[in-house]
Design a protein around this motif. Structure first.
Motif, PDB file in Angstrom:
ATOM      1  N   ARG A 134       0.705  -1.163   0.016  1.00  0.00           N
ATOM      2  CA  ARG A 134      -0.064  -0.124   0.105  1.00  0.00           C
ATOM      3  C   ARG A 134       1.191   1.074  -0.032  1.00  0.00           C
ATOM      4  O   ARG A 134       1.554   1.397   0.963  1.00  0.00           O
ATOM      5  CB  ARG A 134      -0.862   0.211   1.348  1.00  0.00           C
ATOM      6  CG  ARG A 134      -1.961  -1.066   1.175  1.00  0.00           C
ATOM      7  CD  ARG A 134      -3.091  -0.894   2.367  1.00  0.00           C
ATOM      8  NE  ARG A 134      -3.963   0.218   2.008  1.00  0.00           N
ATOM      9  CZ  ARG A 134      -4.980   0.682   2.768  1.00  0.00           C
ATOM     10  NH1 ARG A 134      -5.302  -0.072   3.836  1.00  0.00           N
ATOM     11  NH2 ARG A 134      -5.560   1.664   2.556  1.00  0.00           N
ATOM     12  N   GLY A 138      -0.208   8.554  -0.377  1.00  0.00           N
ATOM     13  CA  GLY A 138      -1.481   9.102  -1.070  1.00  0.00           C
ATOM     14  C   GLY A 138      -2.353   9.682   0.240  1.00  0.00           C
ATOM     15  O   GLY A 138      -3.168  10.670  -0.193  1.00  0.00           O
ATOM     16  N   ASP A 142      -2.848  13.501  -1.696  1.00  0.00           N
ATOM     17  CA  ASP A 142      -3.652  13.608  -2.556  1.00  0.00           C
ATOM     18  C   ASP A 142      -4.649  14.856  -2.657  1.00  0.00           C
ATOM     19  O   ASP A 142      -5.349  14.882  -3.648  1.00  0.00           O
ATOM     20  CB  ASP A 142      -4.766  12.289  -2.173  1.00  0.00           C
ATOM     21  CG  ASP A 142      -5.524  12.639  -1.353  1.00  0.00           C
ATOM     22  OD1 ASP A 142      -5.259  12.691   0.059  1.00  0.00           O
ATOM     23  OD2 ASP A 142      -6.949  12.970  -1.457  1.00  0.00           O
ATOM     24  N   ASP A 148      -1.349   8.007 -10.670  1.00  0.00           N
ATOM     25  CA  ASP A 148      -1.784   6.862 -10.997  1.00  0.00           C
ATOM     26  C   ASP A 148      -1.350   5.922  -9.702  1.00  0.00           C
ATOM     27  O   ASP A 148      -0.213   6.287  -8.894  1.00  0.00           O
ATOM     28  CB  ASP A 148      -1.559   6.286 -12.040  1.00  0.00           C
ATOM     29  CG  ASP A 148      -0.083   6.356 -12.787  1.00  0.00           C
ATOM     30  OD1 ASP A 148       0.634   6.080 -11.619  1.00  0.00           O
ATOM     31  OD2 ASP A 148       0.169   6.623 -13.662  1.00  0.00           O
ATOM     32  N   ASP A 149      -1.585   4.592  -9.809  1.00  0.00           N
ATOM     33  CA  ASP A 149      -1.055   3.667  -8.642  1.00  0.00           C
ATOM     34  C   ASP A 149       0.375   3.594  -8.769  1.00  0.00           C
ATOM     35  O   ASP A 149       1.345   3.505  -7.721  1.00  0.00           O
ATOM     36  CB  ASP A 149      -1.671   2.112  -8.695  1.00  0.00           C
ATOM     37  CG  ASP A 149      -3.063   2.253  -8.397  1.00  0.00           C
ATOM     38  OD1 ASP A 149      -3.332   3.389  -7.692  1.00  0.00           O
ATOM     39  OD2 ASP A 149      -3.769   1.280  -8.686  1.00  0.00           O
ATOM     40  N   TRP A 152       2.036   6.733  -7.179  1.00  0.00           N
ATOM     41  CA  TRP A 152       2.352   6.753  -5.563  1.00  0.00           C
ATOM     42  C   TRP A 152       3.135   5.593  -5.205  1.00  0.00           C
ATOM     43  O   TRP A 152       3.818   6.104  -4.217  1.00  0.00           O
ATOM     44  CB  TRP A 152       0.679   6.376  -5.008  1.00  0.00           C
ATOM     45  CG  TRP A 152      -0.087   7.347  -5.044  1.00  0.00           C
ATOM     46  CD1 TRP A 152      -1.469   7.468  -5.896  1.00  0.00           C
ATOM     47  CD2 TRP A 152      -0.173   8.695  -4.830  1.00  0.00           C
ATOM     48  NE1 TRP A 152      -2.151   8.371  -5.790  1.00  0.00           N
ATOM     49  CE2 TRP A 152      -1.471   9.562  -4.979  1.00  0.00           C
ATOM     50  CE3 TRP A 152       0.812   9.493  -3.844  1.00  0.00           C
ATOM     51  CZ2 TRP A 152      -1.595  10.917  -4.610  1.00  0.00           C
ATOM     52  CZ3 TRP A 152       0.491  10.986  -3.529  1.00  0.00           C
ATOM     53  CH2 TRP A 152      -0.613  11.281  -3.925  1.00  0.00           C
ATOM     54  N   ARG A 153       3.295   4.626  -5.792  1.00  0.00           N
ATOM     55  CA  ARG A 153       4.252   3.553  -5.406  1.00  0.00           C
ATOM     56  C   ARG A 153       5.714   4.238  -5.344  1.00  0.00           C
ATOM     57  O   ARG A 153       6.575   4.047  -4.458  1.00  0.00           O
ATOM     58  CB  ARG A 153       4.273   2.232  -5.983  1.00  0.00           C
ATOM     59  CG  ARG A 153       2.887   1.475  -5.896  1.00  0.00           C
ATOM     60  CD  ARG A 153       3.000   0.307  -6.512  1.00  0.00           C
ATOM     61  NE  ARG A 153       3.955  -0.691  -6.357  1.00  0.00           N
ATOM     62  CZ  ARG A 153       3.882  -1.442  -5.344  1.00  0.00           C
ATOM     63  NH1 ARG A 153       2.932  -1.567  -4.239  1.00  0.00           N
ATOM     64  NH2 ARG A 153       5.031  -2.162  -4.718  1.00  0.00           N
TER      65      ARG A 153
END
Length: 219
Positions: A134, A138, A142, A148-149, A152-153
């Protein structure tokens, strides 16, 4: 329906907006109080005799830092009815380590606080990323931009490593330099380093943005 005390998850419509400028002021304000009180501790003690009971300038600065931190969180709560996660965690440690500093009259505790807090932030971000898959960053950014995912990673990984660097820098400075130099570095060194790090993330933010970045000028 009960109010949520801690901020909700990323992109939640329950999160009231807070302008970036005000958010920055609430985070930087307590540090400026700490810096001013440390360098003008004797003057403050002469004008507010009750502060003299706290001890020397570093202890007066610590007491006012604690008060300013609590006040900043109170303003955030009054405006949004939620408490931001990272400033809340940092604030808890300011009160805890500041209290130990004043109680034991030992400034080691307040000097170690940035090391421990940055270490905890690094552990939370990297642990959330690698143990629970996770990207927890974010929850913090945010409201400023949408990624996008994958974005964030990557950003979470970079910030986790950056917090480790900040923790190590704090250890080097407080253990090897004067008290005044450490206070100056805490306010005027850490912040520019952090701002420079954030600027270097702009290309990543643009590559992974799902909405135009503020001021980007692109549709």
């Amino acid at each position: 329906m009960s109010e949520r005390i801690i901020e909700a998850g990323p992109n939640s419509p329950e999160r009231p907006p807070l302008s970036p400028g005000l958010k920055f002021a609430l985070e930087l304000g307590p540090l400026l109080v700490f810096f001013f009180a440390n360098y003008r501790g004797a003057w403050l003690a002469s004008h507010v005799p009750s502060l003299a009971s706290l001890g020397g300038p570093i202890f007066i600065a610590t007491g006012l830092f604690m008060a300013a931190t609590v006040a900043a969180l109170a303003v955030s709560w009054a405006l949004t009815r939620t408490l931001p996660i990272m400033p809340l965690v940092s604030g808890i440690f300011v009160v805890l380590f500041g209290g130990l500093t004043l109680w034991l009259q030992n400034d080691m505790f307040i000097k170690m606080k940035p090391t421990i807090v940055n270490g905890i932030f690094a552990a939370i971000l990297l642990g959330g990323l690698f143990l629970f898959d996770r990207p927890l960053l974010g929850y913090v950014f945010d409201q400023a931009f949408k990624l996008d995912d994958a974005g964030w990673r990557k950003l979470t990984l970079r910030w986790g490593l950056f917090f480790i660097v900040l923790a190590l820098l704090n250890e080097v400075v407080w253990r090897n330099f004067s008290e005044d130099f450490w206070v100056t570095f805490k306010v005027w060194g850490t912040m520019p380093i952090t701002m420079a790090f954030m600027l270097f993330q702009i290309p990543l933010l643009k590559r992974h943005a799902v909405e135009p970045l503020p001021g980007d000028g692109k549709g």
